[in-house]
Scaffold this active site. Structure first.
Site, PDB file in Angstrom:
ATOM      1  N   ILE A 151       3.897   0.778   2.467  1.00  0.00           N
ATOM      2  CA  ILE A 151       3.764  -0.433   3.278  1.00  0.00           C
ATOM      3  C   ILE A 151       4.267  -1.628   2.484  1.00  0.00           C
ATOM      4  CG2 ILE A 151       2.184  -1.901   4.586  1.00  0.00           C
ATOM      5  CD1 ILE A 151       0.309   0.531   4.780  1.00  0.00           C
ATOM      6  N   ASP A 207      -9.918  10.017  10.869  1.00  0.00           N
ATOM      7  CA  ASP A 207      -9.849   9.672   9.444  1.00  0.00           C
ATOM      8  C   ASP A 207     -10.464   8.295   9.185  1.00  0.00           C
ATOM      9  OD1 ASP A 207      -9.297  10.172   6.781  1.00  0.00           O
ATOM     10  OD2 ASP A 207      -7.241   9.425   6.879  1.00  0.00           O
ATOM     11  N   GLY A 258       0.821  -1.202   0.000  1.00  0.00           N
ATOM     12  CA  GLY A 258       0.000   0.000   0.000  1.00  0.00           C
ATOM     13  C   GLY A 258       0.857   1.255   0.000  1.00  0.00           C
ATOM     14  N   ILE A 259       0.237   2.362  -0.398  1.00  0.00           N
ATOM     15  CA  ILE A 259       0.928   3.654  -0.452  1.00  0.00           C
ATOM     16  C   ILE A 259       0.071   4.705   0.241  1.00  0.00           C
ATOM     17  CG2 ILE A 259       1.868   5.468  -1.942  1.00  0.00           C
ATOM     18  CD1 ILE A 259       2.274   3.360  -4.109  1.00  0.00           C
ATOM     19  N   GLY A 260       0.693   5.468   1.130  1.00  0.00           N
ATOM     20  CA  GLY A 260      -0.002   6.557   1.812  1.00  0.00           C
ATOM     21  C   GLY A 260       0.664   7.882   1.504  1.00  0.00           C
TER      22      GLY A 260
END
Length: 445
Positions: free
Chosen positions: A174, A281, A167-169
């Site tokens: 991640i 959030d 994943g990308i934030g």
């Protein structure tokens, strides 16, 4: 046969498989699949049948076992009726599909010589070998993008951080990490300190909060590590995707399933709010699913990057969150100066309940909430035909969560006392104890 002999036999079988692989026609191993919906492939090797290729397709499980309903049937009695299944999770269009294997067997499914364990799921990587001992072996093949930005400063001995991007934030990426002692899989969140306004932002807030949290419906942190330019958080690997991918797959979520999802989110929120922690959030992407094998699954709240611990008598005034889920009192802070924000009435725990209302609306309808003008305030619009099959109690709860005036909005306690939950209270509690708490306690022993 003792365990050592059994293990040696399995390794010998795997070596034989690798020898056979060298003789395979390379055209059959071409990762550019001819079918658009093929995400990965399993090459089957068994002494009792010719080589077979199983395609892993979008939203379709691949099942293996003795049952004649399985995609690949095992004839040996050492195999379970349903031995294992391979399934995919599609987070979003910009991410490669994640393909997992769930061990459903009594005798065990092995990934690269390590027992997965009944009820457990593992992420599969290209070149992995699944073994059903004395029956068949399966070579997994998947083409996925290599992260060109992969770089880390982790110098610890416990984990090996792989290039498998999960994943990308905004501030982080991640990756899958492997425990060098146990072979277990973890999600490693690497936070780039150069991308945040102050190095203390995550160190003082996200980790301070996560360190003291211990709840079945909140992500479990196993370890943290700090380097000069990066911060590492090693979390439990969650193998069912998130509520966004789940909703995308289904279109709308049945009300009975939504009921138990909401019940668990409220258990997590109750725990947070009792400690004066606001998530700020909450959204479908930040709510994970422990397993996708059933309609009854554990829900896990994650991503505490903007969460805050409220001081007694204080209100928050920072504009944060995802617009689609953000409460009106936060939206009103947008564009205001720091002085104006500090002089405003601010906001509190109520913002999480607004987000929860948006989540519930999305799950039941597949759409974001819309509002119609009311006498005193805007009313939630339930005129879409999809709402005809949804109970009056469910719509009433949503209306009480999406109150624009924070004092009028339901609290966690009021939600759990609402008829939508209350009339099923004993059954929900029993289900939570037997299907969530008990298995989790057993898995963490």
């Amino acid at each position: 046969m003792d365990f050592l002999s059994h293990a040696m036999l399995s390794r010998s079988e795997s070596t034989q498989i690798l020898c056979e692989l060298s003789q395979i026609d390379e055209s059959t191993m071409d990762p550019q699949y001819t079918e658009d919906d093929v995400l990965a492939r399993l090459f089957v090797f068994s002494s009792s049948s010719p080589q077979t290729v199983l395609n892993v397709k979008k939203y379709e499980d691949v099942s293996v076992g003795r049952s004649n309903t399985c995609n690949y049937q095992l004839l040996q009695f050492t195999a379970s009726y349903k031995h294992f299944r391979v399934y995919s999770v599609l987070i979003d269009d910009d991410m490669d599909p994640l393909v997992y294997c769930e061990d459903q067997s009594s005798n065990g499914t092995f990934l690269n010589h390590r027992l997965i364990g009944k009820g457990n799921s593992v992420l599969l990587s290209d070149g992995d070998i699944l073994d059903v001992r004395h029956c068949a072996s399966f070579l997994f093949q998947q083409k996925y993008t290599t992260d060109n930005d992969f770089h880390h400063e982790y110098a610890g001995e416990r984990f090996n951080i792989t290039q498998r991007l999960l994943g990308i934030g905004g501030f982080s990426r991640i990756y899958m990490a492997m425990d060098n002692n146990t072979g277990g899989q973890y999600a490693c969140k690497i936070i780039d300190k150069k991308k945040i306004s102050t190095k203390r932002f995550f160190e003082d807030h996200e980790m301070t909060i996560l360190r003291k949290l211990d709840h079945p419906n909140i992500i479990k942190v196993n370890m943290e590590y700090n380097s000069e330019t990066q911060f590492f958080i090693f979390e439990e690997m969650v193998t069912g995707g998130d509520l966004f991918s789940y909703l995308t797959k289904l279109g709308t979520v049945p009300e009975v399933t939504t009921l138990f999802i909401m019940f668990q989110i409220l258990q997590g929120l109750k725990y947070l709010h009792e400690q004066n922690i606001i998530h700020r959030d909450l959204k479908l992407e930040n709510i994970l699913i422990a397993s996708s094998s059933d309609t009854i699954f554990r829900i896990i709240l994650t991503d505490f990057g903007v969460a805050r611990c409220m001081q007694k008598g204080k209100r928050l005034s920072t504009f944060v969150g995802t617009p689609e889920y953000t409460a009106p009192e936060i939206q009103r802070l947008k564009g205001r100066s720091q002085v104006e924000k500090e002089n405003s009435s601010g906001y509190g725990k109520e913002v999480d309940l607004w987000s929860l209302g948006v989540i519930m609306f999305l799950l039941l309808s597949g759409n974001s909430p819309s509002f119609a003008d009311g006498v005193k305030e805007k009313q939630v619009d339930f005129r879409d035909p999809v709402w005809k099959s949804v109970s009056r109690q469910a719509k009433d709860l949503i209306s009480n969560l999406l109150k624009t005036n924070p004092p009028d909005r339901f609290t966690v306690k009021q939600c759990l006392s609402h008829p939508w939950f209350a009339r099923h209270s004993s059954r929900l509690t029993k289900l939570y104890e037997t299907r969530i708490l008990k298995p989790l306690k057993h898995s963490r022993l």
